[in-house]
Structures are given as structure tokens and as C-alpha cells.
Design a protein around this motif. Structure first.
Motif, PDB file in Angstrom:
ATOM      1  N   VAL A  28      -5.127  -2.916   0.048  1.00 41.72           N
ATOM      2  CA  VAL A  28      -5.839  -1.826  -0.608  1.00 41.72           C
ATOM      3  C   VAL A  28      -6.316  -2.371  -1.955  1.00 41.72           C
ATOM      4  CG1 VAL A  28      -5.765   0.559  -1.416  1.00 41.72           C
ATOM      5  CG2 VAL A  28      -4.354  -0.144   0.530  1.00 41.72           C
ATOM      6  N   ILE A  29      -7.602  -2.213  -2.217  1.00 44.30           N
ATOM      7  CA  ILE A  29      -8.224  -2.851  -3.374  1.00 44.30           C
ATOM      8  C   ILE A  29      -8.949  -1.809  -4.212  1.00 44.30           C
ATOM      9  CG2 ILE A  29      -9.976  -4.536  -4.102  1.00 44.30           C
ATOM     10  CD1 ILE A  29      -8.933  -4.790  -0.553  1.00 44.30           C
ATOM     11  N   ARG A  30      -8.801  -1.913  -5.522  1.00 44.38           N
ATOM     12  CA  ARG A  30      -9.724  -1.240  -6.433  1.00 44.38           C
ATOM     13  C   ARG A  30     -10.522  -2.326  -7.139  1.00 44.38           C
ATOM     14  NH1 ARG A  30     -10.685   3.635  -8.898  1.00 44.38           N
ATOM     15  NH2 ARG A  30      -8.727   4.575  -8.228  1.00 44.38           N
ATOM     16  N   ARG A  31     -11.810  -2.356  -6.856  1.00 42.86           N
ATOM     17  CA  ARG A  31     -12.661  -3.358  -7.473  1.00 42.86           C
ATOM     18  C   ARG A  31     -12.931  -3.017  -8.940  1.00 42.86           C
ATOM     19  NH1 ARG A  31     -17.638  -4.830  -3.525  1.00 42.86           N
ATOM     20  NH2 ARG A  31     -18.509  -3.042  -4.622  1.00 42.86           N
ATOM     21  N   PRO A  32     -13.399  -3.981  -9.705  1.00 44.96           N
ATOM     22  CA  PRO A  32     -13.724  -3.690 -11.105  1.00 44.96           C
ATOM     23  C   PRO A  32     -14.735  -2.559 -11.269  1.00 44.96           C
ATOM     24  CG  PRO A  32     -13.575  -6.049 -10.787  1.00 44.96           C
ATOM     25  CD  PRO A  32     -13.461  -5.432  -9.423  1.00 44.96           C
ATOM     26  N   ASP A  33     -15.600  -2.339 -10.250  1.00 39.72           N
ATOM     27  CA  ASP A  33     -16.566  -1.235 -10.341  1.00 39.72           C
ATOM     28  C   ASP A  33     -15.961   0.107  -9.927  1.00 39.72           C
ATOM     29  OD1 ASP A  33     -16.366  -1.418  -7.576  1.00 39.72           O
ATOM     30  OD2 ASP A  33     -18.432  -2.084  -7.259  1.00 39.72           O
ATOM     31  N   GLY A  34     -14.646   0.118  -9.612  1.00 39.09           N
ATOM     32  CA  GLY A  34     -13.957   1.357  -9.275  1.00 39.09           C
ATOM     33  C   GLY A  34     -13.902   1.689  -7.799  1.00 39.09           C
ATOM     34  N   LEU A  35     -14.654   0.978  -6.971  1.00 41.34           N
ATOM     35  CA  LEU A  35     -14.685   1.277  -5.541  1.00 41.34           C
ATOM     36  C   LEU A  35     -13.358   0.901  -4.888  1.00 41.34           C
ATOM     37  CD1 LEU A  35     -16.524   2.250  -3.201  1.00 41.34           C
ATOM     38  CD2 LEU A  35     -17.129  -0.151  -2.832  1.00 41.34           C
ATOM     39  N   LEU A  36     -12.812   1.814  -4.076  1.00 42.98           N
ATOM     40  CA  LEU A  36     -11.591   1.562  -3.317  1.00 42.98           C
ATOM     41  C   LEU A  36     -11.943   1.021  -1.934  1.00 42.98           C
ATOM     42  CD1 LEU A  36      -9.439   4.724  -4.129  1.00 42.98           C
ATOM     43  CD2 LEU A  36      -8.888   2.372  -4.768  1.00 42.98           C
ATOM     44  N   LEU A  37     -11.258  -0.053  -1.543  1.00 43.69           N
ATOM     45  CA  LEU A  37     -11.503  -0.684  -0.249  1.00 43.69           C
ATOM     46  C   LEU A  37     -10.192  -0.874   0.503  1.00 43.69           C
ATOM     47  CD1 LEU A  37     -13.881  -3.606  -1.336  1.00 43.69           C
ATOM     48  CD2 LEU A  37     -14.577  -1.381  -0.405  1.00 43.69           C
ATOM     49  N   ILE A  38     -10.302  -0.947   1.823  1.00 44.05           N
ATOM     50  CA  ILE A  38      -9.225  -1.421   2.683  1.00 44.05           C
ATOM     51  C   ILE A  38      -9.743  -2.643   3.420  1.00 44.05           C
ATOM     52  CG2 ILE A  38      -7.879  -0.949   4.769  1.00 44.05           C
ATOM     53  CD1 ILE A  38      -7.556   1.906   3.832  1.00 44.05           C
ATOM     54  N   ASP A  39      -8.951  -3.715   3.432  1.00 44.17           N
ATOM     55  CA  ASP A  39      -9.283  -4.998   4.063  1.00 44.17           C
ATOM     56  C   ASP A  39      -8.222  -5.220   5.138  1.00 44.17           C
ATOM     57  OD1 ASP A  39      -9.204  -7.749   4.658  1.00 44.17           O
ATOM     58  OD2 ASP A  39      -9.322  -8.409   2.586  1.00 44.17           O
ATOM     59  N   ILE A  40      -8.647  -5.171   6.419  1.00 45.76           N
ATOM     60  CA  ILE A  40      -7.697  -5.156   7.536  1.00 45.76           C
ATOM     61  C   ILE A  40      -8.188  -6.060   8.661  1.00 45.76           C
ATOM     62  CG2 ILE A  40      -8.806  -3.108   8.553  1.00 45.76           C
ATOM     63  CD1 ILE A  40      -5.998  -2.191   9.463  1.00 45.76           C
ATOM     64  N   ALA A  41      -7.257  -6.592   9.449  1.00 42.94           N
ATOM     65  CA  ALA A  41      -7.615  -7.400  10.611  1.00 42.94           C
ATOM     66  C   ALA A  41      -8.407  -6.559  11.612  1.00 42.94           C
ATOM     67  CB  ALA A  41      -6.361  -7.952  11.279  1.00 42.94           C
ATOM     68  N   ALA A  42      -9.460  -7.136  12.158  1.00 43.92           N
ATOM     69  CA  ALA A  42     -10.307  -6.406  13.102  1.00 43.92           C
ATOM     70  C   ALA A  42      -9.516  -5.918  14.310  1.00 43.92           C
ATOM     71  CB  ALA A  42     -11.469  -7.295  13.547  1.00 43.92           C
ATOM     72  N   SER A  43      -8.538  -6.702  14.747  1.00 39.03           N
ATOM     73  CA  SER A  43      -7.772  -6.336  15.937  1.00 39.03           C
ATOM     74  C   SER A  43      -6.924  -5.079  15.730  1.00 39.03           C
ATOM     75  CB  SER A  43      -6.866  -7.489  16.365  1.00 39.03           C
ATOM     76  OG  SER A  43      -5.942  -7.806  15.326  1.00 39.03           O
ATOM     77  N   LEU A  44      -6.631  -4.756  14.474  1.00 42.77           N
ATOM     78  CA  LEU A  44      -5.801  -3.593  14.160  1.00 42.77           C
ATOM     79  C   LEU A  44      -6.623  -2.397  13.697  1.00 42.77           C
ATOM     80  CD1 LEU A  44      -3.031  -5.410  12.073  1.00 42.77           C
ATOM     81  CD2 LEU A  44      -2.945  -4.832  14.507  1.00 42.77           C
ATOM     82  N   ALA A  45      -7.902  -2.599  13.447  1.00 43.56           N
ATOM     83  CA  ALA A  45      -8.698  -1.607  12.729  1.00 43.56           C
ATOM     84  C   ALA A  45      -8.824  -0.281  13.475  1.00 43.56           C
ATOM     85  CB  ALA A  45     -10.076  -2.174  12.420  1.00 43.56           C
ATOM     86  N   ALA A  46      -9.212  -0.312  14.731  1.00 42.17           N
ATOM     87  CA  ALA A  46      -9.497   0.933  15.440  1.00 42.17           C
ATOM     88  C   ALA A  46      -8.258   1.814  15.551  1.00 42.17           C
ATOM     89  CB  ALA A  46     -10.062   0.626  16.834  1.00 42.17           C
ATOM     90  N   ASP A  47      -7.129   1.224  15.932  1.00 41.81           N
ATOM     91  CA  ASP A  47      -5.915   2.021  16.097  1.00 41.81           C
ATOM     92  C   ASP A  47      -5.401   2.515  14.748  1.00 41.81           C
ATOM     93  OD1 ASP A  47      -3.876   3.049  17.942  1.00 41.81           O
ATOM     94  OD2 ASP A  47      -2.509   1.733  16.850  1.00 41.81           O
ATOM     95  N   THR A  48      -5.535   1.701  13.710  1.00 40.60           N
ATOM     96  CA  THR A  48      -5.085   2.120  12.377  1.00 40.60           C
ATOM     97  C   THR A  48      -5.938   3.264  11.859  1.00 40.60           C
ATOM     98  OG1 THR A  48      -4.312  -0.120  11.911  1.00 40.60           O
ATOM     99  CG2 THR A  48      -4.636   1.340  10.022  1.00 40.60           C
ATOM    100  N   LEU A  49      -7.250   3.186  12.051  1.00 35.10           N
ATOM    101  CA  LEU A  49      -8.126   4.268  11.617  1.00 35.10           C
ATOM    102  C   LEU A  49      -7.795   5.560  12.349  1.00 35.10           C
ATOM    103  CD1 LEU A  49     -10.473   5.185   9.887  1.00 35.10           C
ATOM    104  CD2 LEU A  49     -12.028   4.419  11.687  1.00 35.10           C
ATOM    105  N   ARG A  50      -7.493   5.450  13.631  1.00 33.58           N
ATOM    106  CA  ARG A  50      -7.118   6.648  14.394  1.00 33.58           C
ATOM    107  C   ARG A  50      -5.843   7.272  13.823  1.00 33.58           C
ATOM    108  NH1 ARG A  50      -3.539   7.663  18.217  1.00 33.58           N
ATOM    109  NH2 ARG A  50      -2.956   5.455  18.438  1.00 33.58           N
ATOM    110  N   ARG A  51      -4.863   6.449  13.494  1.00 30.01           N
ATOM    111  CA  ARG A  51      -3.607   6.972  12.946  1.00 30.01           C
ATOM    112  C   ARG A  51      -3.818   7.591  11.564  1.00 30.01           C
ATOM    113  NH1 ARG A  51       1.030   5.385  15.658  1.00 30.01           N
ATOM    114  NH2 ARG A  51       0.690   3.850  17.317  1.00 30.01           N
ATOM    115  N   LEU A  52      -4.591   6.919  10.725  1.00 33.01           N
ATOM    116  CA  LEU A  52      -4.848   7.480   9.404  1.00 33.01           C
ATOM    117  C   LEU A  52      -5.576   8.812   9.498  1.00 33.01           C
ATOM    118  CD1 LEU A  52      -5.887   4.285   7.392  1.00 33.01           C
ATOM    119  CD2 LEU A  52      -3.683   5.470   7.358  1.00 33.01           C
TER     120      LEU A  52
END
Length: 255
Positions: free
Chosen positions: A59-83
Motif C-alpha cells: 500500500v503506497i501513498r505517493r508524494p502527490d497524495g495518490l494511494l495505490l495498491i501494488d499486487i501480484a497479477a495472479s492474486l489480483a482478481a480474488d483479492t479484489l473480490r474479497r475486498l
């Protein structure tokens, strides 16, 4: 091209809404509150209620304030569904970002942040432009420092994060309060001695990732995962990890 190598098979999401960090804070293994006040990066895990690993991500907060999540592609779909299931009425929006994950060693570019797991992993950055093709032997770095990788040493519905080294790699906070799987994780930390875990081993020969490791009596004692430079990362029953072990055609000894 942009300074840094493109990290393969990563997905980036933007995280918006007034409840975004508070929402994640109640779900993940690490403390996200430092991101409320300025730029930063936190590595964390998402667990089952029984304390087993489901996913890990930054989980990242960039200097410009934008929040990001950086995740392995293989886990992305199932993780997004759970979130999404956990979100309920919280003011949180998760959307794909057209960003490349870059990583490198040495002097970081503007906007990059140090990988929070270990100094040997250098820095990470998120850019609209791709980086160079990978040339750094990241597997060798991970093996040297016993750093697990999503989907390799970290197996959804199977791994326990303390056995995988999350505490040593700054991926879990025992003072932050409740999160999914917290009770089991805290019990493993405070009430039991870990009997299994990831360790660095010397490897003579090669074996497929996930090959079962057996002792001199042929009994299973673990599995061999990433290998590089005559060494590897193995998940072993610690009290039985002695002498020369076998992983298929390869010989394994605890380094």
C-alpha cells in the motif's frame, strides 16, 4: 524508457474515498496509519479468519497524495473480490491504474520509495511508462535473504505468515489492533514456538519449485522453492532439518 526495471506480473490499483485507509487498516496485517500523514509504503498481508495467507501487497501513498495498491497479477482478481465483499458501506473505491511497477538498485528516481521488506531489494516506483527489461537476479537476492514471493513460497490458503518471515520482513504489526486472522497470528507469536518455517538451504542439483524434501528415512520434512546460485528457499520442519536431505534429484542441506 524509464529508469528502473519493469517488475513482471504486477497489477496496480488506485484507492480513493474518505474511508480508504481505515477500511484496509481493519483487514490487513500491518499498520497503515503512517500513510495518513505523508508519502510511504507498507507491505502487508490479507489472511483468512483462520490466519492463513490469502495475498500480500504494497500500500503506497505517493508524494502527490495518490494511494495505490501494488499486487501480484495472479492474486489480483480474488483479492479484489474479497475486498469488495468486506467494503459494505465504506466510502472506498478501488480502480485499475494504468501504471507499471518499476524496481531497481542504487540511486532511486524521483517518486520512488524503498522496498520496506529488506534494503537488498532496493526501491520501487510506479510509472505510466515502462522500464527496462529485467537484468538483476532478483531470485538470487530473495534466496540470499530468505524473502518469499507471492504464489511461490507464499501459497494462498496454505501458508502462515510468521512461518514465511513476515515479522522479520516488516509485514506484520502486533500492536495495531484487530484485523482478519489476527487472533491466530498473535497466538502463534506469543504462545507457541514455530516448528516450521522458511530457511535458506544449499542445493546441489536442481528440482522443480514445490518439490517435496525428504530426510534420510524418506520421510517428508518440507518443500523446496526458489533456487539460485547453488542455494534455495525451503519450507522445513525445523526440528527435522538436519543432515543431507533430498528434493527429488537434488541434495539439500540447511545453509
Amino acid at each position: 524508457m524509464t529508469h528502473g526495471e519493469t517488475a513482471p506480473d504486477r497489477v496496480v490499483w488506485t484507492l480513493t474515498g474518505k474511508d480508504a485507509l481505515r477500511f484496509l487498516q481493519g483487514l490487513v496485517t500491518n499498520d497503515l496509519r503512517p500513510l495518513e500523514t505523508g508519502p510511504g509504503i507498507v507491505w502487508c498481508g490479507l489472511l483468512t479468519p483462520q490466519g492463513k495467507y490469502l495475498a500480500d501487497f504494497f500500500v503506497i501513498r505517493r508524494p502527490d497524495g495518490l494511494l495505490l495498491i501494488d499486487i501480484a497479477a495472479s492474486l489480483a482478481a480474488d483479492t479484489l473480490r474479497r475486498l469488495t465483499l468486506y467494503r459494505l458501506r465504506a466510502d472506498v473505491q478501488i480502480a485499475p491504474a494504468a501504471l507499471h511497477v518499476l524496481r531497481g538498485l542504487g540511486a532511486p528516481p524521483e517518486g520512488a520509495l524503498p522496498d520496506p521488506r529488506h534494503p537488498a531489494l532496493g526501491w520501487r516506483a510506479w510509472s505510466e511508462a515502462p522500464g527496462t527489461d529485467p537484468v538483476i537476479d532478483w531470485d538470487r537476492i530473495r534466496v540470499d535473504h530468505v524473502i518469499p514471493e507471492s504464489g511461490i513460497e507464499l501459497v494462498p490458503e496454505d501458508s502462515y505468515i510468521l512461518e514465511a518471515g513476515f515479522e522479520r520482513l516488516h509485514g506484520v504489526d502486533f500492536r495495531k489492533g484487530c484485523y482478519v486472522g489476527q487472533e491466530v497470528t498473535a497466538r502463534m507469536k506469543h504462545k507457541t514456538e514455530l516448528r516450521k518455517g522458511l530457511v535458506r538451504v544449499a542445493v546441489e542439483g536442481e528440482a522443480p519449485v514445490g518439490t517435496e524434501i525428504t530426510d534420510a528415512e524418506g520421510k517428508a520434512v518440507g518443500r523446496l522453492f526458489t533456487q539460485a546460485g547453488g542455494a534455495g528457499i525451503a519450507h522445513l520442519r525445523l526440528e527435522r532439518a538436519a543432515g543431507t536431505l533430498a528434493a527429488g534429484p537434488a541434495q539439500v542441506t540447511v545453509a
